[in-house]
Design a protein around this motif. Structure first.
Motif, PDB file in Angstrom:
ATOM      1  N   ALA A 379     -18.576 -64.409 -25.422  1.00 55.15           N
ATOM      2  CA  ALA A 379     -17.446 -65.300 -25.141  1.00 55.15           C
ATOM      3  C   ALA A 379     -16.966 -65.096 -23.591  1.00 55.15           C
ATOM      4  O   ALA A 379     -17.326 -64.223 -23.049  1.00 55.15           O
ATOM      5  CB  ALA A 379     -16.041 -65.071 -25.905  1.00 55.15           C
ATOM      6  N   GLY A 380     -16.153 -65.932 -22.964  1.00 57.78           N
ATOM      7  CA  GLY A 380     -15.651 -65.761 -21.710  1.00 57.78           C
ATOM      8  C   GLY A 380     -15.018 -66.857 -21.132  1.00 57.78           C
ATOM      9  O   GLY A 380     -14.728 -67.968 -22.055  1.00 57.78           O
ATOM     10  N   SER A 381     -14.493 -66.916 -19.849  1.00 50.99           N
ATOM     11  CA  SER A 381     -13.701 -68.196 -19.189  1.00 50.99           C
ATOM     12  C   SER A 381     -13.960 -68.244 -17.839  1.00 50.99           C
ATOM     13  O   SER A 381     -14.398 -67.394 -17.076  1.00 50.99           O
ATOM     14  CB  SER A 381     -12.310 -67.894 -19.601  1.00 50.99           C
ATOM     15  OG  SER A 381     -11.964 -66.746 -18.897  1.00 50.99           O
ATOM     16  N   MET A 382     -13.903 -69.463 -17.540  1.00 49.11           N
ATOM     17  CA  MET A 382     -14.428 -69.790 -15.838  1.00 49.11           C
ATOM     18  C   MET A 382     -13.148 -69.745 -15.156  1.00 49.11           C
ATOM     19  O   MET A 382     -12.276 -70.632 -15.235  1.00 49.11           O
ATOM     20  CB  MET A 382     -14.801 -71.328 -15.972  1.00 49.11           C
ATOM     21  CG  MET A 382     -15.392 -71.818 -14.566  1.00 49.11           C
ATOM     22  SD  MET A 382     -16.616 -70.695 -13.823  1.00 49.11           S
ATOM     23  CE  MET A 382     -17.994 -70.816 -14.792  1.00 49.11           C
ATOM     24  N   ARG A 383     -12.975 -69.012 -14.430  1.00 50.03           N
ATOM     25  CA  ARG A 383     -11.828 -68.815 -13.690  1.00 50.03           C
ATOM     26  C   ARG A 383     -11.556 -70.071 -12.526  1.00 50.03           C
ATOM     27  O   ARG A 383     -12.696 -70.190 -11.776  1.00 50.03           O
ATOM     28  CB  ARG A 383     -11.709 -67.711 -12.849  1.00 50.03           C
ATOM     29  CG  ARG A 383     -10.730 -67.041 -12.315  1.00 50.03           C
ATOM     30  CD  ARG A 383     -10.427 -65.482 -11.710  1.00 50.03           C
ATOM     31  NE  ARG A 383     -11.244 -65.313 -10.933  1.00 50.03           N
ATOM     32  CZ  ARG A 383     -11.500 -64.019 -10.407  1.00 50.03           C
ATOM     33  NH1 ARG A 383     -10.704 -62.967 -11.127  1.00 50.03           N
ATOM     34  NH2 ARG A 383     -12.356 -63.610  -9.511  1.00 50.03           N
ATOM     35  N   ALA A 384     -10.417 -70.559 -12.651  1.00 49.92           N
ATOM     36  CA  ALA A 384     -10.451 -72.029 -11.684  1.00 49.92           C
ATOM     37  C   ALA A 384     -10.553 -71.638 -10.246  1.00 49.92           C
ATOM     38  O   ALA A 384     -10.742 -72.361  -9.504  1.00 49.92           O
ATOM     39  CB  ALA A 384      -9.277 -72.716 -12.227  1.00 49.92           C
ATOM     40  N   ALA A 385      -9.929 -70.452  -9.939  1.00 49.53           N
ATOM     41  CA  ALA A 385      -9.506 -70.184  -8.598  1.00 49.53           C
ATOM     42  C   ALA A 385     -10.918 -70.019  -7.587  1.00 49.53           C
ATOM     43  O   ALA A 385     -10.863 -70.420  -6.435  1.00 49.53           O
ATOM     44  CB  ALA A 385      -8.666 -68.887  -8.436  1.00 49.53           C
ATOM     45  N   ASP A 386     -11.991 -69.572  -8.386  1.00 49.91           N
ATOM     46  CA  ASP A 386     -13.213 -69.321  -7.699  1.00 49.91           C
ATOM     47  C   ASP A 386     -14.500 -69.824  -8.186  1.00 49.91           C
ATOM     48  O   ASP A 386     -15.455 -69.559  -7.814  1.00 49.91           O
ATOM     49  CB  ASP A 386     -13.111 -67.700  -6.858  1.00 49.91           C
ATOM     50  CG  ASP A 386     -13.115 -66.898  -8.142  1.00 49.91           C
ATOM     51  OD1 ASP A 386     -13.169 -67.295  -9.379  1.00 49.91           O
ATOM     52  OD2 ASP A 386     -13.109 -65.700  -8.004  1.00 49.91           O
ATOM     53  N   HIS A 387     -14.276 -70.215  -9.440  1.00 50.22           N
ATOM     54  CA  HIS A 387     -15.445 -70.860 -10.380  1.00 50.22           C
ATOM     55  C   HIS A 387     -16.334 -69.611 -10.512  1.00 50.22           C
ATOM     56  O   HIS A 387     -17.568 -69.738 -10.651  1.00 50.22           O
ATOM     57  CB  HIS A 387     -16.278 -71.792  -9.712  1.00 50.22           C
ATOM     58  CG  HIS A 387     -15.428 -73.082  -9.341  1.00 50.22           C
ATOM     59  ND1 HIS A 387     -15.992 -74.188  -8.953  1.00 50.22           N
ATOM     60  CD2 HIS A 387     -14.118 -73.385 -10.015  1.00 50.22           C
ATOM     61  CE1 HIS A 387     -15.031 -75.135  -8.883  1.00 50.22           C
ATOM     62  NE2 HIS A 387     -13.959 -74.824  -9.274  1.00 50.22           N
ATOM     63  N   GLN A 388     -15.970 -68.283 -10.863  1.00 52.30           N
ATOM     64  CA  GLN A 388     -16.679 -67.065 -11.140  1.00 52.30           C
ATOM     65  C   GLN A 388     -16.196 -66.729 -12.715  1.00 52.30           C
ATOM     66  O   GLN A 388     -15.010 -66.695 -13.280  1.00 52.30           O
ATOM     67  CB  GLN A 388     -16.117 -65.838 -10.341  1.00 52.30           C
ATOM     68  CG  GLN A 388     -16.680 -64.521 -10.958  1.00 52.30           C
ATOM     69  CD  GLN A 388     -17.799 -64.474 -10.556  1.00 52.30           C
ATOM     70  OE1 GLN A 388     -18.753 -64.547  -9.533  1.00 52.30           O
ATOM     71  NE2 GLN A 388     -18.765 -64.238 -11.896  1.00 52.30           N
ATOM     72  N   PHE A 389     -17.180 -67.051 -13.515  1.00 55.71           N
ATOM     73  CA  PHE A 389     -17.121 -66.701 -14.878  1.00 55.71           C
ATOM     74  C   PHE A 389     -16.531 -65.309 -15.390  1.00 55.71           C
ATOM     75  O   PHE A 389     -17.148 -64.361 -14.735  1.00 55.71           O
ATOM     76  CB  PHE A 389     -18.614 -67.023 -15.704  1.00 55.71           C
ATOM     77  CG  PHE A 389     -18.530 -66.920 -17.154  1.00 55.71           C
ATOM     78  CD1 PHE A 389     -17.467 -67.984 -17.749  1.00 55.71           C
ATOM     79  CD2 PHE A 389     -18.990 -66.105 -17.993  1.00 55.71           C
ATOM     80  CE1 PHE A 389     -17.283 -68.162 -19.042  1.00 55.71           C
ATOM     81  CE2 PHE A 389     -19.029 -66.368 -19.449  1.00 55.71           C
ATOM     82  CZ  PHE A 389     -18.061 -67.311 -20.105  1.00 55.71           C
ATOM     83  N   GLN A 390     -15.850 -65.165 -16.115  1.00 58.42           N
ATOM     84  CA  GLN A 390     -15.394 -63.744 -16.417  1.00 58.42           C
ATOM     85  C   GLN A 390     -15.674 -63.695 -17.830  1.00 58.42           C
ATOM     86  O   GLN A 390     -15.436 -64.088 -18.869  1.00 58.42           O
ATOM     87  CB  GLN A 390     -13.598 -63.853 -16.596  1.00 58.42           C
ATOM     88  CG  GLN A 390     -13.140 -64.282 -15.037  1.00 58.42           C
ATOM     89  CD  GLN A 390     -13.406 -63.286 -14.102  1.00 58.42           C
ATOM     90  OE1 GLN A 390     -12.968 -62.220 -13.895  1.00 58.42           O
ATOM     91  NE2 GLN A 390     -13.667 -63.758 -12.941  1.00 58.42           N
ATOM     92  N   GLN A 391     -16.104 -62.247 -18.061  1.00 51.66           N
ATOM     93  CA  GLN A 391     -16.895 -61.774 -19.375  1.00 51.66           C
ATOM     94  C   GLN A 391     -17.113 -60.382 -19.330  1.00 51.66           C
ATOM     95  O   GLN A 391     -17.088 -59.686 -18.044  1.00 51.66           O
ATOM     96  CB  GLN A 391     -18.303 -62.570 -19.305  1.00 51.66           C
ATOM     97  CG  GLN A 391     -19.251 -62.015 -18.197  1.00 51.66           C
ATOM     98  CD  GLN A 391     -20.673 -62.987 -18.323  1.00 51.66           C
ATOM     99  OE1 GLN A 391     -21.126 -63.458 -19.260  1.00 51.66           O
ATOM    100  NE2 GLN A 391     -20.980 -63.282 -17.115  1.00 51.66           N
ATOM    101  N   PRO A 392     -17.376 -59.989 -20.513  1.00 50.68           N
ATOM    102  CA  PRO A 392     -17.540 -58.347 -20.347  1.00 50.68           C
ATOM    103  C   PRO A 392     -18.655 -58.010 -19.882  1.00 50.68           C
ATOM    104  O   PRO A 392     -19.696 -58.602 -19.425  1.00 50.68           O
ATOM    105  CB  PRO A 392     -17.822 -58.038 -22.016  1.00 50.68           C
ATOM    106  CG  PRO A 392     -17.139 -59.393 -22.712  1.00 50.68           C
ATOM    107  CD  PRO A 392     -17.550 -60.483 -21.674  1.00 50.68           C
ATOM    108  N   LEU A 393     -18.578 -56.686 -19.438  1.00 51.79           N
ATOM    109  CA  LEU A 393     -20.031 -56.091 -18.632  1.00 51.79           C
ATOM    110  C   LEU A 393     -20.241 -54.874 -19.586  1.00 51.79           C
ATOM    111  O   LEU A 393     -19.564 -54.004 -19.710  1.00 51.79           O
ATOM    112  CB  LEU A 393     -19.777 -55.692 -17.190  1.00 51.79           C
ATOM    113  CG  LEU A 393     -19.994 -56.832 -16.359  1.00 51.79           C
ATOM    114  CD1 LEU A 393     -19.595 -56.380 -14.964  1.00 51.79           C
ATOM    115  CD2 LEU A 393     -21.230 -57.668 -16.283  1.00 51.79           C
ATOM    116  N   LEU A 394     -21.763 -54.628 -19.878  1.00 53.62           N
ATOM    117  CA  LEU A 394     -22.249 -53.444 -20.450  1.00 53.62           C
ATOM    118  C   LEU A 394     -23.129 -52.631 -19.606  1.00 53.62           C
ATOM    119  O   LEU A 394     -24.013 -53.285 -18.877  1.00 53.62           O
ATOM    120  CB  LEU A 394     -22.862 -53.953 -21.859  1.00 53.62           C
ATOM    121  CG  LEU A 394     -21.996 -54.640 -22.727  1.00 53.62           C
ATOM    122  CD1 LEU A 394     -22.034 -56.094 -22.731  1.00 53.62           C
ATOM    123  CD2 LEU A 394     -22.167 -54.186 -24.201  1.00 53.62           C
ATOM    124  N   VAL A 395     -22.992 -51.382 -19.650  1.00 53.71           N
ATOM    125  CA  VAL A 395     -23.939 -50.376 -19.127  1.00 53.71           C
ATOM    126  C   VAL A 395     -24.775 -49.916 -20.223  1.00 53.71           C
ATOM    127  O   VAL A 395     -24.223 -49.453 -21.218  1.00 53.71           O
ATOM    128  CB  VAL A 395     -23.502 -49.317 -18.156  1.00 53.71           C
ATOM    129  CG1 VAL A 395     -24.625 -48.597 -17.558  1.00 53.71           C
ATOM    130  CG2 VAL A 395     -22.803 -50.122 -17.206  1.00 53.71           C
TER     131      VAL A 395
END
Length: 440
Positions: A379-395
């Motif tokens: 799941a995630g969301s598309m940030r309107a301010a810069d069109h950068q998708f926001q999502q979790p990150l895993l190492v």
């Protein structure tokens, strides 16, 4: 290359035949009947402009399988719902040969054919060229505007200083990924010497430069014992680079390399018998685990938005379904962000009730994806301010399949990856520097 306008035109009867074949394959895959297909409707075409020949073709073909499977899934449930009736998606292959000029020629061919959605990712240099060209085209040709959906070109500037209303990125950018990696490296007190190596283009240069800056801020005691940029997709023998790594006394290597440039690098290091850790962006696929074998256990780390051993039921179901669709272990390359990208495009078109580029872009801005159509896998969301998708990150770190946290291996190698650190979307986010110019 000068593309013939008819090169990418496909007769409606061919789409109908393809849809019928897809319906049969989906029934075979799931064992369940599917909704009636809108096979007679004009497809919504998506142009994938990617490297499909040459030394990095394996990465392009791997993306093709991901996007093809995502398109199949949307079509299997009836296509994209629009006021005039549901329409299927159709993925059009365009081989850029890894060349920005070729990619620009293909972009012109796509827009000539009024293909409204362009997909690319396996080169930030190509992505930057496409963004600039699309900005000019969309201003000059408002009746044939198109959107650019980016699944893996991660140079930060593309959603910062060079951000565009017409560009949406579904991968975390390089600084976000590197920040997650160095948070893990920061805690590894056995590492005191690090070697930086990357491909000599905008992305590789960014990773090397920012690695030095982040390590200085997080672990001032770490010594950078080597810094190397090499030609992309031209090096056949990485032994000279591996020899330099050995001579440096490095205990860890940070690299943004991908495709064969990564596989050949780790192979050369393995052949020298070096006991070093690899902190990578893409070390969890495309031959790396099989190349390293037992030497990679506990030594290769990768950062990603998702991996097959996340552990939730939705992810496990998605992995099994993908492997049933592509049973050859050599085809085992599944990324949630590519699935999400196609799902969110379909969602935005339905929200806009149109395939018009401006309407779809406005619908995409701020759009949330809840993961339901992927069984809750991501799941995630598309940030309107810069069109950068926001999502979790895993190492994650490489380990033997069957050990705790490693249910699935990679590419039939007997080795998979288990999570060592998870950053939720809010923690993985970084402040942007985009000043978006939007159409009236």
């Amino acid at each position: 290359m000068t593309a013939d306008k008819n090169t990418f035109r496909t007769p409606r009867r061919h789409w109908m035949a393809m849809s019928a074949a897809l319906l049969a394959s989906v029934v075979a895959l799931t064992g369940r009947p599917v909704a009636a297909q809108t096979t007679a409707a004009e497809p919504i075409r998506l142009a994938m402009i990617e490297t499909l020949s040459g030394p990095l073709a394996n990465a392009g073909e791997a993306v093709w399988r991901n996007l093809h499977w995502a398109v199949e899934r949307v079509n299997a449930r009836g296509g994209v719902r629009l006021p005039g009736g549901a329409r299927p998606l159709a993925l059009v292959r365009m081989d850029s040969k890894g060349n920005p000029e070729e990619a620009l020629n293909l972009l012109r061919a796509a827009t000539d054919q009024q293909i409204g959605f362009v997909l690319q990712g396996n080169s930030s240099a190509v992505a930057a060229a496409l963004i600039d060209a699309l900005n000019r085209h969309n201003e000059r040709e408002p009746s044939r505007r198109a959107l650019f959906l980016n699944y893996s070109a991660v140079e930060p500037a593309l959603t910062n200083e060079r951000c565009s209303f017409w560009h949406f990125r579904f991968d975390a950018h390089a600084d976000m990924r590197l920040n997650a990696l160095t948070e893990v490296l920061k805690e590894d007190r056995e590492v005191r010497k690090v070697y930086l190596i990357g491909q000599d283009y905008s992305f590789g240069q960014q990773v090397v430069r920012r690695s030095r800056e982040m390590l200085a801020a997080k672990r001032a005691d770490i010594e950078i014992v080597g810094e190397e940029l090499h030609p992309m997709a031209r090096v056949k023998d990485f032994l000279p680079y591996a020899t330099k790594i050995r001579a440096s006394g490095a205990q860890a290597v940070i690299t943004g390399n991908w495709g064969n440039d990564l596989t050949l690098l780790v192979k050369a290091v393995r052949d020298l018998g070096l006991n070093v850790k690899f902190y990578t962006f893409y070390g969890n696929a495309l031959g790396v685990p099989a190349t390293l074998g037992e030497a990679g256990v506990g030594a290769v780390l990768a950062v990603s938005e998702w991996h097959p051993n996340v552990g939730d039921p939705g992810s496990e179901a998605m992995v099994r379904a993908f492997r049933q669709r592509f049973p050859d272990p050599r085809d085992d390359y599944l990324h949630a962000r590519m699935q999400v990208m196609v799902e969110m495009l379909a969602q935005a078109i339905e929200k806009a009730k149109s395939t018009d580029a401006v309407a779809v872009a406005r619908a995409m801005e701020g759009l949330n994806y809840d993961g339901r159509t992927l069984g809750g896998a991501h799941a995630g969301s598309m940030r309107a301010a810069d069109h950068q998708f926001q999502q979790p990150l895993l190492v994650s770190v490489m380990d033997r399949v069957g050990t705790p946290g490693v249910r699935f291996d990679v590419e039939g190698s007997g080795y998979g990856f288990r999570t060592v650190r998870r950053a939720e979307a809010a923690a993985a986010a970084m402040q942007g520097a985009c000043k978006m110019v939007r159409p009236d």
